[in-house]
Design an enzyme around this catalytic site. Structure first.
Site, PDB file in Angstrom:
ATOM      1  N   ASP A   1       4.121   0.526  -0.748  1.00  0.00           N
ATOM      2  CA  ASP A   1       5.272   0.563  -1.634  1.00  0.00           C
ATOM      3  C   ASP A   1       6.341   1.507  -1.078  1.00  0.00           C
ATOM      4  O   ASP A   1       6.021   2.585  -0.579  1.00  0.00           O
ATOM      5  CB  ASP A   1       4.804   1.061  -3.011  1.00  0.00           C
TER       6      ASP A   1
ATOM      7  N   GLU B   1       6.855  -2.879   1.908  1.00  0.00           N
ATOM      8  CA  GLU B   1       7.929  -3.172   0.985  1.00  0.00           C
ATOM      9  C   GLU B   1       9.130  -2.342   1.399  1.00  0.00           C
ATOM     10  O   GLU B   1       9.188  -1.148   1.157  1.00  0.00           O
ATOM     11  CB  GLU B   1       7.553  -2.809  -0.463  1.00  0.00           C
TER      12      GLU B   1
END
Lengths: 548, 439
Positions: free
Chosen positions: A206, A248
């Site tokens: 993330d 990401e």
């Protein structure tokens, strides 16, 4: 478990991913919240659907102020979801079905309830004093943009206990870890090793662009952040070959490719701008929004892959479209201000496409045939809807609709105990849209998706083939050829809501016969003249071009 | 090799049936072979022929013909269904042969490229471009496009001349120049990069109109809105004019001279509904503009069919100018607003022709689409042109110059439609009414 399955290190280049919200998938212990045992019970369904890899949203201990992305203990499973033994069993059961499992891992920050932070804020000289980014000046690094503009005023927050500001790129309850500190670097590698030892097949990392901060920069994509990711990769390659890192990085493709490194950083990255461009192409009824972004997408190193998607648990990402396009997307898709959140739109695919089966099929045909590994979002395969009246991003996180029984067959708990109410409206509610009824109906959308995935699986070209966009005078038609080791697939898509003819220059393939892949229907042989096709509204074809 | 008299004889029948032949309405008196180059002397033979065509009214035009020759019995599937491409039979030293348009022959087309503008590596595939009026173009391997000029002119070919000049100043919105085919000072062809994936501006505009007519309402809110495209097109057009002025220079605009040309055309065109007197007054008003902006080399035949949308944005095609005007006149500098007027007229044409095709009677729909895109195009154009100093100094002057050029273009269109598509003459006539203030 077959050895091929284990040894195939390039699996992710051809895989179909399925994003699961454990909380919303299936509740096995009847407490109103989905859990890992529930997911295990539904693995047969995912196997039938044709999923190759499950992506789990964060399942770690967390105060849940940001859907679990605020982790307060990296080594513990959130008790509502189960425990470590459940995760181990999930991985084993999935592997038996040749399904891999990856999980979200937040590297940039922790929850402010994490013991590391609790210790760090105690004083300026405790052992973890330097594990977070502290400062006396809340004007430092003012070049860094604020990501959650709706809720945050600054990237700095004042800590009463330590009498200093701490740095946070996301919510103020999510302090950024300080990667300048060698102990932090080691600690996070320890987290990676822990879960890979248990058997996870990789991570979706993330918010990777923000690991480091530097004066005079916007704090995104810094060389130091890349260097750390290469270090993680090295560790994975040495100890856990065949596991993947999916980054990401919500950036423009020319910046995102840096996260592949020279094939020595992340295995996969999300391709963010493709998705809003697909919506725009559908509205404009012309291909340029898509072909433009494909043309601006650089080549990626061998052994890497894009991750592409139609929707996910976050908003339809508009950060990377130009202002003019963003205004346009807003006016088209978010007429209701409630639908806006941050710089995005919280809607599921079904409502975004106004519940139009044909355009939903077209979108999936594009998703499954454009370069990249497709990532499905749970529930989109049955055409689930959303509930815009739920707060924040919960509108697209309602319970999976399994049956038309109580609580959508998601849980036997009392309705009032459910973490969120299932959809009950007449169009998208579980009475109308659910897995059970779609599995009874061979012409359902679910069956159609399953059939498409079968076809895709037979042709690795969809995962690893080259892409050539063909010239078509009709701007509403997007046609391209994927090619890999003699397997040639021609995809033709009509972006218009009206039927369209197209003449394609296929002289390069003269003498070959197009076989339509869903029905194995041979079409007329390709000659020297332009190849004429007619497409129904939002229609598409997948052809394999074969020697006749 | 071949008897020129026999070839000339065949061409007299062959030429009038070619789409690119300009004097179809008049009889050909004589064809004189002026230049005959043997490009390939073995089967299949390839000749490049320049000939003078003398018309019955004693005018003459020069054409470029590519002759392919094969012995009878050699099958030629590429000629199937194209009797007009066949020239007849000839006796060569090699033997008896039939002659035909060599650009229909893939083998000879590849050979031609290799001789005229060799590429490394040589392409392996070729296909012709569809409907073309004045030239014949071939696409090789979807990488390069060879435009073979058919009607030849004294001096440099306009398209090649402008493309060459814009390339030398680095204008990014034309297909890159890859080669020139010239013989003894005569330009015979131009090789450019093929804009793969491109679609004509006209096709895009029609796509937008189709969508808009399906929903109605505010054209800016329609799914297929063309406004952003029109605005970028305007920006590119202004940039084109800046590069043209770098390449060819600029002078102060001469409004009198512009008005003279407009008047001259107005006097040639007669239609009962064309208010020539009122139009003439607008042209005279143009003479009074003190600062009409600079005068420069322009595109000259600028419309939606001359621009192409690609993955790299808008590109300009074809700098030959209005085919109906004499070559020298097409080189005359004029206000860049002439091109702007051309594109604005094209928006009206697109919206009206979409109405006709879809058999919709609500002309307000077409008008609102035209207004939206007209304004967007102008916004894009003015924003860039203003920075680059190619506009009249005040907006009042700009409006006057632009209106005069739009009327001038509409007058030209009235003449064109009367000759070619009488059903369409209302489109420019309505525009004239509109431009004169709706009376």
């Amino acid at each position: 478990m077959s050895r091929d399955f284990e040894q195939d290190e390039s699996w992710f280049q051809r895989a179909v991913f399925y994003e699961v919200l454990v909380r919303g998938f299936y509740d096995a212990n009847e407490d109103g919240t989905g859990d890992i045992r529930g997911l295990i019970e539904k693995l047969d369904y995912l196997e039938w659907l044709g999923v190759d890899c499950i992506w789990l949203l964060p399942f770690y201990q967390s105060p849940l102020r940001d859907g679990g992305y605020d982790i307060s203990d990296f080594f513990t499973v959130l008790p509502e979801y189960g425990d470590l033994a459940d995760v181990i069993e999930l991985v084993d059961e999935a592997h038996k079905r040749k399904i891999r499992v990856i999980a979200d891992l937040v590297m940039n920050h922790t929850s402010d309830a994490h013991p590391w932070f609790l210790e760090s804020r105690q004083s300026k000289d405790n052992p973890k004093a330097d594990w977070y980014v502290w400062g006396d000046d809340d004007q430092r690094w003012s070049e860094a943009r604020i990501i959650f503009v709706d809720t945050e005023k600054s990237n700095w927050a004042w800590d009463q206990a330590r009498q200093q500001y701490y740095w946070h790129r996301f919510f103020s309850h999510q302090p950024d870890l300080n990667y300048e500190n060698a102990e932090v670097q080691e600690a996070m590698l320890g987290v990676v090793r822990f879960w890979l030892d248990i058997g996870l097949d990789g991570f979706r990392l993330d918010a990777v662009p923000y690991l480091y901060e530097r004066d005079g920069t916007n704090g995104e994509n810094l060389p130091e952040s890349h260097e750390y990711l290469r270090r993680v990769r090295k560790e994975v390659d040495a100890l856990y070959p065949g596991r993947v890192l999916l980054a990401e990085a919500n950036q423009w493709p020319s910046d995102v490719v840096d996260y592949f490194g020279d094939g020595d950083e992340c295995h996969m990255c999300f391709h963010f701008p493709l998705m809003p461009r697909m919506f725009m192409a559908l509205r404009r009824e012309q291909r340029y929004p898509i072909t433009e972004i494909l043309a601006q997408t650089p080549q990626i190193p061998p052994g890497t892959q894009w991750g592409i998607f139609l929707r996910n648990h976050d908003e339809l990402t508009l950060e990377m479209v130009t202002d003019e396009e963003r205004d346009y997307m807003y006016s088209e898709y978010a007429k209701d201000p409630l639908m806006k959140v941050n710089i995005g739109i919280r809607r599921r695919l079904g409502p975004l496409l106004e519940n139009n089966r044909r355009s939903a099929e077209l979108f999936h045909a594009l998703l499954f045939s454009l370069p990249g590994s497709p990532i499905l979002y749970y529930g989109d395969e049955i055409g689930m809807g959303d509930n815009i009246f739920l707060g924040d991003r919960d509108g697209v996180r309602t319970p999976m609709q399994w049956t038309s029984d109580r609580n959508a067959g998601f849980s036997k708990a009392d309705f009032a105990r459910l973490y969120l109410p299932p959809l009950m409206d007449p169009v998208y509610g579980y009475q109308a849209v659910n897995v059970e009824s779609e599995m009874r109906d061979q012409s359902s959308f679910l069956y159609w998706v399953q059939r498409m995935l079968q076809v895709r699986k037979q042709h690795p070209v969809f995962g690893v083939g080259t892409l050539e966009v063909l010239t078509a005078e009709n701007p509403s038609v997007l046609a391209y050829v994927r090619e890999h080791e003699g397997d040639i697939v021609l995809c033709v898509n009509n972006l218009s809501r009206f039927p369209q003819p197209v003449e394609l220059a296929l002289d390069k393939y003269a003498g070959l016969t197009p076989i339509e892949l869903l029905g194995r229907i041979p079409f007329p042989k390709i000659g020297e003249l332009p190849y004429l096709l007619t497409l129904g509204e939002h229609g598409f074809y997948w052809f394999q071009l074969v020697e006749s | 090799m071949i008897d020129p008299a026999a070839l000339a004889q065949s061409l007299q029948h062959y030429l009038p049936n070619q789409r690119w032949f300009g004097a179809k309405d008049r009889k050909v008196r004589e064809v004189v072979i002026e230049e005959l180059e043997v490009l390939e002397k073995d089967w299949p033979v390839l000749l490049s022929v320049e000939c003078e065509v003398v018309i019955e009214d004693n005018t003459s035009e020069r054409y470029h013909v590519l002759v392919g020759l094969r012995p009878p019995g050699q099958p030629a599937t590429f000629l199937e269904g194209k009797p007009d491409a066949v020239m007849g039979e000839f006796d060569l030293e090699l033997g008896h042969a039939y002659g035909y348009d060599a650009l229909r022959d893939p083998e000879l087309s590849l050979r031609l490229l290799d001789i005229a503008v060799p590429q490394n590596p040589p392409p392996s595939r070729v296909r012709p471009v569809g409907a073309e009026q004045t030239n014949t173009s071939l696409i090789f391997d979807d990488k390069v496009i060879l435009k073979v000029f058919r009607k030849l002119s004294e001096g440099p070919n306009l398209d090649l001349e402008v493309t060459r000049a814009l390339s030398s100043v680095g204008f990014p919105h034309i297909a890159e120049l890859k080669g020139e085919w010239t013989r003894k000072g005569t330009d015979l062809g131009i090789l450019q990069r093929f804009l793969a994936g491109g679609a004509e501006g006209w096709a895009l505009a029609i796509t937008s109109l189709r969508d808009f007519f399906g929903t109605g309402g505010d054209p800016a809110q329609a799914g297929g809105d063309f406004g952003a495209e029109a605005e970028r097109l305007g920006e590119m057009t202004a940039s084109l004019h800046s590069y043209l002025s770098s390449a060819f220079g600029t002078t102060g605009g001469d409004a009198d001279a512009w008005a003279d040309v407009m008047h001259a055309q107005l006097q040639r065109i007669h239609h009962p509904d064309l208010p020539s007197e009122k139009i003439g007054k607008v042209f005279d008003e143009l003479r009074t503009v003190e600062d009409p902006g600079p005068s420069l080399r322009v595109h000259g035949d600028y419309h939606l069919g001359q621009v192409m949308r690609t993955d790299m944005g808008w590109f300009v095609l074809d700098f030959e100018g209005e085919p109906a005007r004499p070559i020298e006149e097409r080189r005359w500098p004029s206000s860049p607003l002439k091109d702007v007027a051309g594109m604005l007229r094209s928006f009206q044409y697109a919206s009206r022709s979409a109405l006709m095709v879809q058999e919709i009677s609500d002309s307000e729909l077409a008008k609102s689409w035209e207004q939206r895109n007209r304004q967007a195009f102008l916004d894009g154009y003015v924003a860039v042109a203003y920075r680059n100093g190619i506009l009249p100094s005040d907006t009042g002057s700009m409006d006057l110059v632009l209106r005069a050029y739009e009327l001038d273009k509409a007058v030209y269109e009235v003449g064109y439609e009367m000759a070619h598509r009488p059903d369409w003459v209302d489109i420019p006539l309505d525009a004239v009414t509109e431009l004169l203030g709706g009376n």
